[in-house]
Design a protein around this motif. Structure first.
Motif, PDB file in Angstrom:
ATOM      1  N   TYR A  10      58.333  22.440  92.809  1.00 56.30           N
ATOM      2  CA  TYR A  10      58.719  23.583  92.582  1.00 56.30           C
ATOM      3  C   TYR A  10      58.142  25.094  92.158  1.00 56.30           C
ATOM      4  O   TYR A  10      56.307  24.697  93.259  1.00 56.30           O
ATOM      5  N   LYS A  11      57.511  25.908  91.774  1.00 56.65           N
ATOM      6  CA  LYS A  11      57.125  27.333  91.982  1.00 56.65           C
ATOM      7  C   LYS A  11      55.374  27.055  91.917  1.00 56.65           C
ATOM      8  O   LYS A  11      54.550  27.092  92.526  1.00 56.65           O
ATOM      9  N   TYR A  12      54.850  26.623  90.769  1.00 63.11           N
ATOM     10  CA  TYR A  12      53.467  26.671  90.702  1.00 63.11           C
ATOM     11  C   TYR A  12      52.818  24.763  91.329  1.00 63.11           C
ATOM     12  O   TYR A  12      51.751  24.266  91.261  1.00 63.11           O
ATOM     13  N   ARG A  13      54.045  24.274  92.037  1.00 65.87           N
ATOM     14  CA  ARG A  13      53.473  23.289  92.768  1.00 65.87           C
ATOM     15  C   ARG A  13      53.344  23.304  94.216  1.00 65.87           C
ATOM     16  O   ARG A  13      52.038  22.519  94.907  1.00 65.87           O
ATOM     17  N   PHE A  14      53.870  24.783  94.520  1.00 69.66           N
ATOM     18  CA  PHE A  14      52.834  24.836  96.304  1.00 69.66           C
ATOM     19  C   PHE A  14      52.087  24.957  96.837  1.00 69.66           C
ATOM     20  O   PHE A  14      51.933  23.919  98.002  1.00 69.66           O
ATOM     21  N   GLU A  15      51.238  26.361  96.333  1.00 67.55           N
ATOM     22  CA  GLU A  15      49.851  25.346  96.988  1.00 67.55           C
ATOM     23  C   GLU A  15      48.357  24.095  96.972  1.00 67.55           C
ATOM     24  O   GLU A  15      48.211  24.319  98.199  1.00 67.55           O
ATOM     25  N   THR A  16      48.952  23.836  95.577  1.00 65.05           N
ATOM     26  CA  THR A  16      48.111  23.173  95.312  1.00 65.05           C
ATOM     27  C   THR A  16      48.084  21.589  95.994  1.00 65.05           C
ATOM     28  O   THR A  16      47.441  20.365  96.830  1.00 65.05           O
ATOM     29  N   TRP A  17      49.917  21.398  96.218  1.00 62.92           N
ATOM     30  CA  TRP A  17      50.712  20.069  96.540  1.00 62.92           C
ATOM     31  C   TRP A  17      51.240  19.963  97.891  1.00 62.92           C
ATOM     32  O   TRP A  17      50.703  18.942  98.285  1.00 62.92           O
ATOM     33  N   LEU A  18      52.229  20.974  97.759  1.00 60.80           N
ATOM     34  CA  LEU A  18      52.998  20.595  98.723  1.00 60.80           C
ATOM     35  C   LEU A  18      52.501  21.323 100.024  1.00 60.80           C
ATOM     36  O   LEU A  18      53.103  20.435 100.902  1.00 60.80           O
ATOM     37  N   LYS A  19      52.320  22.059 100.293  1.00 59.68           N
ATOM     38  CA  LYS A  19      51.283  22.714 101.299  1.00 59.68           C
ATOM     39  C   LYS A  19      50.453  21.435 102.144  1.00 59.68           C
ATOM     40  O   LYS A  19      50.694  20.832 103.586  1.00 59.68           O
ATOM     41  N   PRO A  20      49.344  21.212 101.418  1.00 58.31           N
ATOM     42  CA  PRO A  20      48.521  20.156 101.803  1.00 58.31           C
ATOM     43  C   PRO A  20      49.312  18.280 102.107  1.00 58.31           C
ATOM     44  O   PRO A  20      49.041  17.819 103.280  1.00 58.31           O
ATOM     45  N   LEU A  21      49.839  18.295 100.990  1.00 53.44           N
ATOM     46  CA  LEU A  21      51.757  16.962 100.967  1.00 53.44           C
ATOM     47  C   LEU A  21      52.034  17.071 103.213  1.00 53.44           C
ATOM     48  O   LEU A  21      51.955  16.281 103.855  1.00 53.44           O
ATOM     49  N   VAL A  22      52.512  18.071 103.322  1.00 48.89           N
ATOM     50  CA  VAL A  22      53.480  18.711 104.094  1.00 48.89           C
ATOM     51  C   VAL A  22      52.489  18.346 105.781  1.00 48.89           C
ATOM     52  O   VAL A  22      52.538  17.451 106.323  1.00 48.89           O
ATOM     53  N   GLN A  23      51.224  19.384 105.107  1.00 56.07           N
ATOM     54  CA  GLN A  23      50.525  19.389 106.346  1.00 56.07           C
ATOM     55  C   GLN A  23      50.073  18.274 106.565  1.00 56.07           C
ATOM     56  O   GLN A  23      49.634  17.298 107.520  1.00 56.07           O
ATOM     57  N   GLN A  24      49.590  17.247 106.026  1.00 57.43           N
ATOM     58  CA  GLN A  24      49.236  15.780 106.258  1.00 57.43           C
ATOM     59  C   GLN A  24      49.831  15.209 107.106  1.00 57.43           C
ATOM     60  O   GLN A  24      49.897  13.962 107.975  1.00 57.43           O
ATOM     61  N   ILE A  25      51.515  15.202 106.249  1.00 60.13           N
ATOM     62  CA  ILE A  25      52.422  14.076 106.241  1.00 60.13           C
ATOM     63  C   ILE A  25      52.333  14.759 108.382  1.00 60.13           C
ATOM     64  O   ILE A  25      52.388  13.337 109.112  1.00 60.13           O
ATOM     65  N   LYS A  26      52.088  15.765 108.514  1.00 57.63           N
ATOM     66  CA  LYS A  26      52.959  16.127 109.843  1.00 57.63           C
ATOM     67  C   LYS A  26      51.475  16.198 110.324  1.00 57.63           C
ATOM     68  O   LYS A  26      52.135  15.639 112.072  1.00 57.63           O
ATOM     69  N   PHE A  27      50.867  16.057 110.381  1.00 56.77           N
ATOM     70  CA  PHE A  27      49.422  15.620 111.114  1.00 56.77           C
ATOM     71  C   PHE A  27      48.919  14.321 111.091  1.00 56.77           C
ATOM     72  O   PHE A  27      49.354  14.071 112.990  1.00 56.77           O
ATOM     73  N   PHE A  28      49.871  12.758 110.505  1.00 57.25           N
ATOM     74  CA  PHE A  28      49.676  11.659 111.113  1.00 57.25           C
ATOM     75  C   PHE A  28      51.389  11.483 111.619  1.00 57.25           C
ATOM     76  O   PHE A  28      51.580  10.223 113.154  1.00 57.25           O
ATOM     77  N   ARG A  29      52.510  12.232 111.228  1.00 59.06           N
ATOM     78  CA  ARG A  29      53.400  11.675 111.917  1.00 59.06           C
ATOM     79  C   ARG A  29      54.579  13.191 112.190  1.00 59.06           C
ATOM     80  O   ARG A  29      55.563  13.942 111.501  1.00 59.06           O
ATOM     81  N   PRO A  30      53.749  14.116 113.303  1.00 60.76           N
ATOM     82  CA  PRO A  30      54.384  15.011 113.805  1.00 60.76           C
ATOM     83  C   PRO A  30      55.963  14.810 113.794  1.00 60.76           C
ATOM     84  O   PRO A  30      56.301  16.316 113.195  1.00 60.76           O
ATOM     85  N   ASN A  31      56.896  14.448 114.375  1.00 63.09           N
ATOM     86  CA  ASN A  31      58.033  14.520 113.915  1.00 63.09           C
ATOM     87  C   ASN A  31      58.892  13.296 113.394  1.00 63.09           C
ATOM     88  O   ASN A  31      60.160  13.481 113.184  1.00 63.09           O
ATOM     89  N   ILE A  32      58.106  13.294 112.324  1.00 66.21           N
ATOM     90  CA  ILE A  32      59.013  12.960 111.125  1.00 66.21           C
ATOM     91  C   ILE A  32      59.587  13.484 110.950  1.00 66.21           C
ATOM     92  O   ILE A  32      59.694  15.139 110.588  1.00 66.21           O
TER      93      ILE A  32
END
Length: 88
Positions: A10-32
């Protein structure tokens, strides 16, 4: 092994949690396959700026999909939608 990742947010998690999480997932597993369920705030209008930011952010990452719920939905609804829409 094939699998998809589903994330609720939800809105208040975007910068703090969502962006870093997706970036880290895509760093390790870009095609997931990543599905993001974005929930609206209880008794608030859906923030248009936030909507644009989430969509632009998801568009930067391949195989990343977004479902948005402007009216607030239960967590179980979000989880079920993530499961239904995932390929794996």
């Amino acid at each position: 092994m094939n699998y998809s990742i589903g994330i609720t947010t939800y809105k208040y998690r975007f910068e703090t949690w969502l962006k870093p999480l997706v970036q880290q997932i895509k760093f390790f597993r870009p095609n997931i396959e990543v599905h993001i369920a974005v929930n609206g705030e209880h008794q608030e209008e859906f923030d248009e700026r936030y909507r644009k930011e989430v969509l632009e952010f998801a568009a930067e990452h391949s195989n990343t999909f977004v479902c948005m719920y402007p009216p607030f939905r239960s967590l179980s609804k979000l989880w079920n939608t993530l499961l239904i829409n995932s390929s794996n």
